[in-house]
Design an enzyme around this catalytic site. Structure first.
Site, PDB file in Angstrom:
ATOM      1  N   GLU A   1      26.285  49.004  22.665  1.00 35.11           N
ATOM      2  CA  GLU A   1      26.676  48.032  21.649  1.00 35.11           C
ATOM      3  C   GLU A   1      28.092  48.432  21.243  1.00 35.11           C
ATOM      4  OE1 GLU A   1      25.182  45.407  20.352  1.00 35.11           O
ATOM      5  OE2 GLU A   1      23.138  45.598  21.139  1.00 35.11           O
TER       6      GLU A   1
ATOM      7  N   ARG B   1      15.673  38.702  26.400  1.00 35.40           N
ATOM      8  CA  ARG B   1      14.254  38.733  26.012  1.00 35.40           C
ATOM      9  C   ARG B   1      13.411  38.088  27.093  1.00 35.40           C
ATOM     10  NH1 ARG B   1      16.814  40.996  22.780  1.00 35.40           N
ATOM     11  NH2 ARG B   1      16.716  41.050  20.496  1.00 35.40           N
TER      12      ARG B   1
ATOM     13  N   HIS C   1      24.805  37.997  26.330  1.00 36.11           N
ATOM     14  CA  HIS C   1      24.895  37.130  25.146  1.00 36.11           C
ATOM     15  C   HIS C   1      26.301  36.538  25.076  1.00 36.11           C
ATOM     16  CE1 HIS C   1      21.415  39.678  23.419  1.00 36.11           C
ATOM     17  NE2 HIS C   1      20.941  38.550  23.910  1.00 36.11           N
ATOM     18  N   ALA C   2      26.363  35.211  25.049  1.00 34.49           N
ATOM     19  CA  ALA C   2      27.630  34.501  25.268  1.00 34.49           C
ATOM     20  C   ALA C   2      28.734  34.868  24.281  1.00 34.49           C
ATOM     21  CB  ALA C   2      27.366  32.996  25.222  1.00 34.49           C
ATOM     22  N   ARG C   3      28.386  35.030  22.994  1.00 32.55           N
ATOM     23  CA  ARG C   3      29.432  35.184  21.975  1.00 32.55           C
ATOM     24  C   ARG C   3      30.025  36.589  21.922  1.00 32.55           C
ATOM     25  NH1 ARG C   3      25.295  34.175  16.944  1.00 32.55           N
ATOM     26  NH2 ARG C   3      24.009  36.052  17.119  1.00 32.55           N
ATOM     27  N   GLU C   4      29.450  37.527  22.675  1.00 32.84           N
ATOM     28  CA  GLU C   4      29.910  38.925  22.628  1.00 32.84           C
ATOM     29  C   GLU C   4      31.050  39.133  23.625  1.00 32.84           C
ATOM     30  OE1 GLU C   4      26.185  41.077  23.140  1.00 32.84           O
ATOM     31  OE2 GLU C   4      25.278  39.996  21.461  1.00 32.84           O
TER      32      GLU C   4
ATOM     33  N   HIS D   1      26.950  45.062  25.367  1.00 33.07           N
ATOM     34  CA  HIS D   1      26.716  44.106  24.292  1.00 33.07           C
ATOM     35  C   HIS D   1      27.673  44.399  23.134  1.00 33.07           C
ATOM     36  CE1 HIS D   1      22.702  42.696  25.816  1.00 33.07           C
ATOM     37  NE2 HIS D   1      22.814  43.825  26.473  1.00 33.07           N
ATOM     38  N   ALA D   2      27.574  43.584  22.089  1.00 38.44           N
ATOM     39  CA  ALA D   2      28.282  43.843  20.829  1.00 38.44           C
ATOM     40  C   ALA D   2      27.471  43.162  19.731  1.00 38.44           C
ATOM     41  CB  ALA D   2      29.691  43.239  20.891  1.00 38.44           C
ATOM     42  N   TYR D   3      27.467  43.702  18.561  1.00 32.26           N
ATOM     43  CA  TYR D   3      28.295  44.806  18.099  1.00 32.26           C
ATOM     44  C   TYR D   3      27.402  45.741  17.300  1.00 32.26           C
ATOM     45  CZ  TYR D   3      27.974  42.032  13.800  1.00 32.26           C
ATOM     46  OH  TYR D   3      27.495  41.324  12.726  1.00 32.26           O
TER      47      TYR D   3
ATOM     48  N   ARG E   1      24.757  32.105  21.683  1.00 36.37           N
ATOM     49  CA  ARG E   1      24.228  33.384  22.186  1.00 36.37           C
ATOM     50  C   ARG E   1      23.456  33.241  23.496  1.00 36.37           C
ATOM     51  NH1 ARG E   1      21.613  38.387  20.108  1.00 36.37           N
ATOM     52  NH2 ARG E   1      19.478  38.546  20.879  1.00 36.37           N
TER      53      ARG E   1
END
Length: 376
Positions: free
Chosen positions: A337, A211, A135-138, A263-265, A193
């Site tokens: 996470e 997904r 996921h790009a924004r993490e 991942h986050a968060y 994302r």
């Protein structure tokens, strides 16, 4: 009123009594806050000026001398270009321990680079796969992948555990899985994302790369609508990034014994299943590995991670990489996470990169050493 849901990732998972984190456009707060008050919904404003917070993180950084690789700064976030330069540099400089290769190309034609880390001590060795940045924004994910490589190379001579790990195993490390999305989160939209593939009918971009895997694809916890954040894609492995990694993992499934995705968060350590409430066959081994890893992590700064099956610990989601890896014969599949639990959300300050990576490193080493001991 359009809001960007940070936690949970889908409106379906919003339940009474639970906390939801949302990002609200500046002009929308005037209508949203009175509505929440009328509906008797408690709220806290965590970041009052998000634009300022974003600019603090991605502002002008030339004074930090980020270009020089010999003094590469692991305590700041790096653009895709910087991360790729860093990978090339390690490939040249540590040729005895590092081998860089590409598993394919992204939708926008970028190479999907992986670092193979380990001593070429024997022809066949078990391996651990680590990916970050699905996921790009993490952004803390790719920061951790780089930190892991740094620690491995710097402590290989002095730390007997690290020496053992790199002698007995290979690590395949993919610092940025979703390269197009990550690049886009630096240049256009910090909170992007998904991937960046085009959808002709809806003029929306991207698929949720977590997904899009061929395991209970597009069932509960995934969306069929191309504009949604949890869009599962037109078909499984529709995204070239997912297809390339799945192909690599299938080809090496006899060798790869652990799959770790960052991942986050939420501060959690999750294992299968994501898509259903059921106990995995090797539950005891995986559960004890998770328990010990979480304790190791906590020993650094006292940060407590929750751990357990993803479906009951976080929420049900289908088509995830972790479930797919497990279903394809990788016995230890985990999704981390990382920090925090919502105060900064995706904008984890750079001052927290070091503690986050330090504690996570303890957990990863713990899982890896657990792997080298036989568990029945």
């Amino acid at each position: 009123l359009q809001v960007d849901l940070w936690q949970p990732s889908s409106p379906l998972h919003i339940v009474e009594g639970a906390v939801a984190d949302v990002r609200v456009p500046r002009n929308a707060t005037r209508s949203l806050l009175p509505y929440l008050q009328r509906a008797n919904i408690q709220y806290t404003i965590l970041i009052s000026d998000l634009q300022q917070a974003v600019e603090n993180q991605t502002g002008v950084r030339s004074h930090r001398n980020r270009r020089s690789l010999s003094v590469y700064n692991y305590e700041v976030y790096h653009s895709l270009e910087e991360i790729e330069d860093w990978m090339h540099y390690l490939n040249r400089t540590y040729s005895d321990l590092v081998h860089m290769f590409s598993v394919g190309k992204s939708y926008e034609g970028r190479p999907l680079y992986v670092l193979k880390l380990g001593k070429r001590s024997r022809p066949y060795k078990k391996a651990v796969w680590i990916d970050c940045g699905i996921h790009a924004r993490e952004w803390i994910g790719p920061a951790f992948c780089q930190w892991f490589v740094k620690e491995a190379l710097q402590t290989y001579q002095t730390d007997p555990d690290m020496r053992k790990m790199l002698t007995q195993l290979y690590f395949y490390i993919m610092p940025v899985f979703n390269v197009d999305g990550y690049h886009f989160s630096w240049t256009n939209d910090r909170f992007w994302r998904k991937t960046r593939s085009k959808n002709m009918r809806f003029h929306c971009h991207g698929v949720d790369a977590n997904r899009n895997w061929k395991v209970k694809w597009c069932d509960e916890g995934a969306s069929l609508h191309p504009c949604d954040d949890t869009y599962c894609g037109p078909f499984p492995e529709s995204e070239p990034e997912v297809k390339a990694v799945a192909h690599f993992l299938r080809k090496h499934r006899k060798q790869i014994k652990a799959y770790l995705s960052f991942h986050a968060y939420a501060q959690m350590l999750l294992y299968p299943y994501s898509y259903k409430y059921a106990t995995i066959p090797n539950f005891n081994c995986v559960e004890s590995a998770a328990y010990n890893a979480v304790n190791a992590l906590q020993s650094a700064y006292g940060v407590r991670y929750r751990y357990g099956p993803a479906s009951s610990t976080l929420y049900v989601s289908s088509g995830s990489s972790m479930d797919w890896a497990y279903k394809n014969g990788i016995p230890y599949a985990f999704a981390f996470e990382l920090r925090d639990t919502g105060h900064f959300g995706f904008l984890l300050p750079e001052t927290l990169i070091k503690p986050t990576c330090t504690e996570t490193m303890l957990a990863v080493k713990n899982i890896t050493l657990h792997l080298l001991k036989k568990c029945h």
